[in-house]
Scaffold this motif. Structure first.
Motif, PDB file in Angstrom:
ATOM      1  N   CYS A 183      41.815  41.488  23.491  1.00 41.02           N
ATOM      2  CA  CYS A 183      43.120  41.980  23.046  1.00 41.02           C
ATOM      3  C   CYS A 183      42.877  43.046  21.984  1.00 41.02           C
ATOM      4  CB  CYS A 183      43.946  40.826  22.478  1.00 41.02           C
ATOM      5  SG  CYS A 183      45.541  41.366  21.816  1.00 41.02           S
ATOM      6  N   MET A 184      43.462  44.203  22.164  1.00 39.94           N
ATOM      7  CA  MET A 184      43.196  45.304  21.234  1.00 39.94           C
ATOM      8  C   MET A 184      44.240  45.389  20.132  1.00 39.94           C
ATOM      9  SD  MET A 184      40.282  46.536  21.857  1.00 39.94           S
ATOM     10  CE  MET A 184      40.141  48.201  21.203  1.00 39.94           C
ATOM     11  N   LEU A 223      51.363  37.688  21.226  1.00 46.51           N
ATOM     12  CA  LEU A 223      51.950  38.023  22.528  1.00 46.51           C
ATOM     13  C   LEU A 223      51.783  39.485  22.945  1.00 46.51           C
ATOM     14  CD1 LEU A 223      55.296  35.980  22.225  1.00 46.51           C
ATOM     15  CD2 LEU A 223      52.971  35.155  22.557  1.00 46.51           C
ATOM     16  N   ALA A 224      50.785  40.161  22.413  1.00 47.43           N
ATOM     17  CA  ALA A 224      50.514  41.528  22.877  1.00 47.43           C
ATOM     18  C   ALA A 224      50.001  41.454  24.315  1.00 47.43           C
ATOM     19  CB  ALA A 224      49.461  42.183  21.991  1.00 47.43           C
ATOM     20  N   PRO A 225      50.308  42.440  25.145  1.00 42.09           N
ATOM     21  CA  PRO A 225      49.782  42.411  26.516  1.00 42.09           C
ATOM     22  C   PRO A 225      48.269  42.642  26.535  1.00 42.09           C
ATOM     23  CG  PRO A 225      51.144  44.367  26.153  1.00 42.09           C
ATOM     24  CD  PRO A 225      51.209  43.564  24.895  1.00 42.09           C
ATOM     25  N   LEU A 226      47.570  41.773  27.240  1.00 41.19           N
ATOM     26  CA  LEU A 226      46.111  41.958  27.365  1.00 41.19           C
ATOM     27  C   LEU A 226      45.790  43.203  28.184  1.00 41.19           C
ATOM     28  CD1 LEU A 226      44.898  38.288  27.931  1.00 41.19           C
ATOM     29  CD2 LEU A 226      44.978  39.607  25.808  1.00 41.19           C
ATOM     30  N   SER A 227      46.761  43.652  28.971  1.00 38.05           N
ATOM     31  CA  SER A 227      46.518  44.862  29.779  1.00 38.05           C
ATOM     32  C   SER A 227      46.349  46.096  28.895  1.00 38.05           C
ATOM     33  CB  SER A 227      47.652  45.066  30.784  1.00 38.05           C
ATOM     34  OG  SER A 227      48.898  45.068  30.130  1.00 38.05           O
ATOM     35  N   LEU A 228      46.732  45.984  27.603  1.00 38.93           N
ATOM     36  CA  LEU A 228      46.451  47.086  26.667  1.00 38.93           C
ATOM     37  C   LEU A 228      45.121  46.857  25.961  1.00 38.93           C
ATOM     38  CD1 LEU A 228      49.925  47.845  24.997  1.00 38.93           C
ATOM     39  CD2 LEU A 228      48.761  49.075  26.821  1.00 38.93           C
ATOM     40  N   GLY A 229      44.369  45.877  26.466  1.00 41.60           N
ATOM     41  CA  GLY A 229      43.107  45.514  25.842  1.00 41.60           C
ATOM     42  C   GLY A 229      41.928  46.281  26.425  1.00 41.60           C
ATOM     43  N   ARG A 230      40.734  45.674  26.236  1.00 39.90           N
ATOM     44  CA  ARG A 230      39.490  46.352  26.633  1.00 39.90           C
ATOM     45  C   ARG A 230      38.636  45.360  27.411  1.00 39.90           C
ATOM     46  NH1 ARG A 230      36.639  48.308  21.451  1.00 39.90           N
ATOM     47  NH2 ARG A 230      35.775  46.213  21.289  1.00 39.90           N
ATOM     48  N   LEU A 231      38.103  45.808  28.528  1.00 39.19           N
ATOM     49  CA  LEU A 231      37.193  44.954  29.299  1.00 39.19           C
ATOM     50  C   LEU A 231      35.831  44.948  28.612  1.00 39.19           C
ATOM     51  CD1 LEU A 231      37.911  45.746  33.052  1.00 39.19           C
ATOM     52  CD2 LEU A 231      37.898  43.491  31.972  1.00 39.19           C
ATOM     53  N   MET A 244      41.217  39.177  19.644  1.00 38.98           N
ATOM     54  CA  MET A 244      40.802  37.941  20.343  1.00 38.98           C
ATOM     55  C   MET A 244      40.255  38.322  21.718  1.00 38.98           C
ATOM     56  SD  MET A 244      43.890  35.279  19.396  1.00 38.98           S
ATOM     57  CE  MET A 244      43.128  33.834  20.117  1.00 38.98           C
ATOM     58  N   ARG A 245      39.220  37.583  22.152  1.00 44.37           N
ATOM     59  CA  ARG A 245      38.612  37.897  23.457  1.00 44.37           C
ATOM     60  C   ARG A 245      38.763  36.691  24.384  1.00 44.37           C
ATOM     61  NH1 ARG A 245      32.510  39.056  23.026  1.00 44.37           N
ATOM     62  NH2 ARG A 245      32.443  36.787  23.098  1.00 44.37           N
ATOM     63  N   PHE A 246      39.105  36.960  25.646  1.00 44.79           N
ATOM     64  CA  PHE A 246      39.369  35.895  26.613  1.00 44.79           C
ATOM     65  C   PHE A 246      38.433  36.027  27.815  1.00 44.79           C
ATOM     66  CE2 PHE A 246      43.133  36.647  24.157  1.00 44.79           C
ATOM     67  CZ  PHE A 246      43.588  35.387  23.861  1.00 44.79           C
ATOM     68  N   ALA A 247      37.955  34.856  28.278  1.00 45.92           N
ATOM     69  CA  ALA A 247      37.088  34.810  29.463  1.00 45.92           C
ATOM     70  C   ALA A 247      37.961  34.737  30.720  1.00 45.92           C
ATOM     71  CB  ALA A 247      36.184  33.578  29.372  1.00 45.92           C
ATOM     72  N   PRO A 248      37.379  34.954  31.910  1.00 44.71           N
ATOM     73  CA  PRO A 248      38.179  34.884  33.147  1.00 44.71           C
ATOM     74  C   PRO A 248      38.842  33.524  33.368  1.00 44.71           C
ATOM     75  CG  PRO A 248      36.088  35.966  33.587  1.00 44.71           C
ATOM     76  CD  PRO A 248      36.008  35.441  32.189  1.00 44.71           C
ATOM     77  N   ASP A 249      38.320  32.455  32.714  1.00 41.89           N
ATOM     78  CA  ASP A 249      38.993  31.150  32.852  1.00 41.89           C
ATOM     79  C   ASP A 249      40.153  31.003  31.874  1.00 41.89           C
ATOM     80  OD1 ASP A 249      37.861  30.732  30.386  1.00 41.89           O
ATOM     81  OD2 ASP A 249      36.626  29.017  30.991  1.00 41.89           O
ATOM     82  N   GLY A 250      40.478  32.056  31.146  1.00 43.28           N
ATOM     83  CA  GLY A 250      41.623  32.052  30.245  1.00 43.28           C
ATOM     84  C   GLY A 250      41.298  31.647  28.826  1.00 43.28           C
ATOM     85  N   PRO A 288      40.822  49.056  40.787  1.00 38.90           N
ATOM     86  CA  PRO A 288      39.433  49.499  40.804  1.00 38.90           C
ATOM     87  C   PRO A 288      38.637  48.809  39.695  1.00 38.90           C
ATOM     88  CG  PRO A 288      40.795  51.157  39.758  1.00 38.90           C
ATOM     89  CD  PRO A 288      41.722  50.042  40.181  1.00 38.90           C
ATOM     90  N   ALA A 289      37.314  48.862  39.801  1.00 42.60           N
ATOM     91  CA  ALA A 289      36.449  48.281  38.760  1.00 42.60           C
ATOM     92  C   ALA A 289      36.763  48.943  37.420  1.00 42.60           C
ATOM     93  CB  ALA A 289      34.989  48.513  39.129  1.00 42.60           C
ATOM     94  N   GLY A 290      36.743  48.141  36.352  1.00 41.88           N
ATOM     95  CA  GLY A 290      36.870  48.686  35.009  1.00 41.88           C
ATOM     96  C   GLY A 290      38.296  48.948  34.556  1.00 41.88           C
ATOM     97  N   LYS A 291      39.291  48.525  35.340  1.00 38.57           N
ATOM     98  CA  LYS A 291      40.681  48.822  34.974  1.00 38.57           C
ATOM     99  C   LYS A 291      41.473  47.532  34.782  1.00 38.57           C
ATOM    100  CE  LYS A 291      44.432  51.840  36.397  1.00 38.57           C
ATOM    101  NZ  LYS A 291      45.095  52.435  37.522  1.00 38.57           N
ATOM    102  N   LEU A 292      42.333  47.512  33.774  1.00 40.83           N
ATOM    103  CA  LEU A 292      43.260  46.388  33.555  1.00 40.83           C
ATOM    104  C   LEU A 292      44.612  46.814  34.110  1.00 40.83           C
ATOM    105  CD1 LEU A 292      42.145  45.655  29.907  1.00 40.83           C
ATOM    106  CD2 LEU A 292      41.953  44.029  31.799  1.00 40.83           C
TER     107      LEU A 292
END
Ligand code: FES
Ligand SMILES: [Fe+2]
Length: 358
Positions: A67-68, A52-60, A72-78, A17-21
């Motif tokens: 990355c929380m 190497l922390a999982p970005l899925s524990l991060g914030r959109l 560090m912040r990553f764009a959709p192009d990586g 869904p929208a807003g979820k990692l």
């Protein structure tokens, strides 16, 4: 046996869904899925370049993910586009891998190999939840077993007579009759009649028949996609058709479609996605739910057998198997998959990246 240049089902679309990692794994590649603000999907390596922390524990943050751990912040192009406290320019190597991702027929597909070869036309046509002709319900199961053991199970339905005698009510003919098995460029096709057999499922107009002729035809495509059409007819139909396929205009007692996908999550684990349901003109959502309930009982029977098989197999990996005539499907599928794996270019192979300090 693992093909990288291939689309893998990684999720049902409703799971993102929208807003979820959403963290997932395909053959030990950690992947995080999320939606941009316009709803389109992003699939990134779920592993921050820093520690190497999982970005899925991060914030959109809009279309980006932060990355929380240290921010560090990553764009959709990586590419990383913000490093808190860094005064120099962000180097190009501050970049996580992106995966080609597609949404098709209710499934989310990722391409694990060479992105330049990720042709969406290679995604097989499954029946999703919004299909105009069939109404299906969906589910999934996790397996503690090599995905190829599940593929072997699905490319040879002779086990129905023994594993699913109760759940599906399959009789011995599923074991004693031989289907036609043909090679396809990226899989196999398996078709057959089972004659004078209990209806599977005993629903719709088939409910009043103690025995029917069952036509089933499926394609089993790499990496583990099972796409099967089944139609039930009054007994005697197969003989009348000289065992040929039923013409499209021949009305059945009941017909249905199942789409299933086996995805290796690691060398010894897999996720099994499935949907099943009747033709809309012969059933409804309630019938589809009833069918899914039957199927889920049957798929748990498969799981018990296959995980137990995996346990025994793991005790002695050098021990060979003894194929039977019913193994034509699994053997042909193994050959086709191996040929595709052998044809992969080195660029498709998994490469490890060593990151230097910023
Ligand atoms: S591990 Fe991600 S910023 Fe440190
Ligand atoms: Fe089964």
């Amino acid at each position: 046996m693992f093909l990288r240049n291939c689309w893998y089902v990684i999720a049902w679309d409703y799971e993102i869904p929208a807003g979820k990692l959403v963290p997932r794994r395909v053959m030990d590649d950690p992947i995080v899925l999320y939606r941009r603000q316009d709803g389109s999907l992003v699939a990134l390596e779920d592993r921050c370049v820093h520690r190497l922390a999982p970005l899925s524990l991060g914030r959109l943050e809009g279309d980006d993910v932060r990355c929380m751990y240290h921010g560090m912040r990553f764009a959709p192009d990586g590419h990383c586009n913000d490093v808190p406290g860094l005064t120099q320019a962000i180097p190009d190597r501050a970049c996580v891998r992106t995966y080609p991702v597609q949404e098709r027929n209710s499934w989310v597909w990722v391409w694990l190999g060479d992105a330049a070869k990720a042709d969406p036309a290679l995604i097989p046509e499954s029946v999703g939840l919004e299909h105009p002709e069939f109404v299906v319900k969906s589910g999934q199961l996790d397996y503690q077993a090599d995905y190829m053991l599940i593929n072997d199970n699905l490319t040879d339905l002779s086990h129905l007579s023994f594993v699913h005698a109760n759940s599906f009510g399959a009789d011995l003919q599923w074991s004693t009759t031989r289907p036609e098995v043909e090679a396809l460029p990226r899989g196999i096709r398996v078709s057959r009649w089972v004659e004078g057999s209990p209806p599977i499922p005993p629903l719709g107009d088939a409910a009043s028949h103690s025995s029917v002729d069952i036509w089933s035809s499926y394609e089993f495509m790499v990496p583990g996609l099972f796409l099967m059409y089944t139609a039930l007819f009054p007994t005697g139909t197969a003989k009348r058709l000289n065992s040929g396929p039923p013409p499209d205009d021949l009305v059945s007692l009941h017909s249905n479609f199942t789409s299933q996908a086996v995805t290796p999550t690691s060398p010894g684990t897999a996720r099994y996605f499935f949907a099943w349901g009747p033709r809309r003109s012969q059933g409804d959502a309630a019938m589809a739910q009833l069918m899914l309930d039957i199927a889920q009982g049957a798929f748990l029977e498969d799981k018990v057998m296959i995980e137990a098989q995996q346990t025994v197999k793991s005790l002695d990996t050098g021990r060979g198997v003894m194929p039977l005539p019913a193994d034509r499907g699994p053997l042909l599928y193994h050959r086709i998959l191996q040929k595709l794996i052998d044809a992969e270019t080195p660029s498709a192979s998994k490469s490890a990246t060593t990151h230097k300090a910023l």
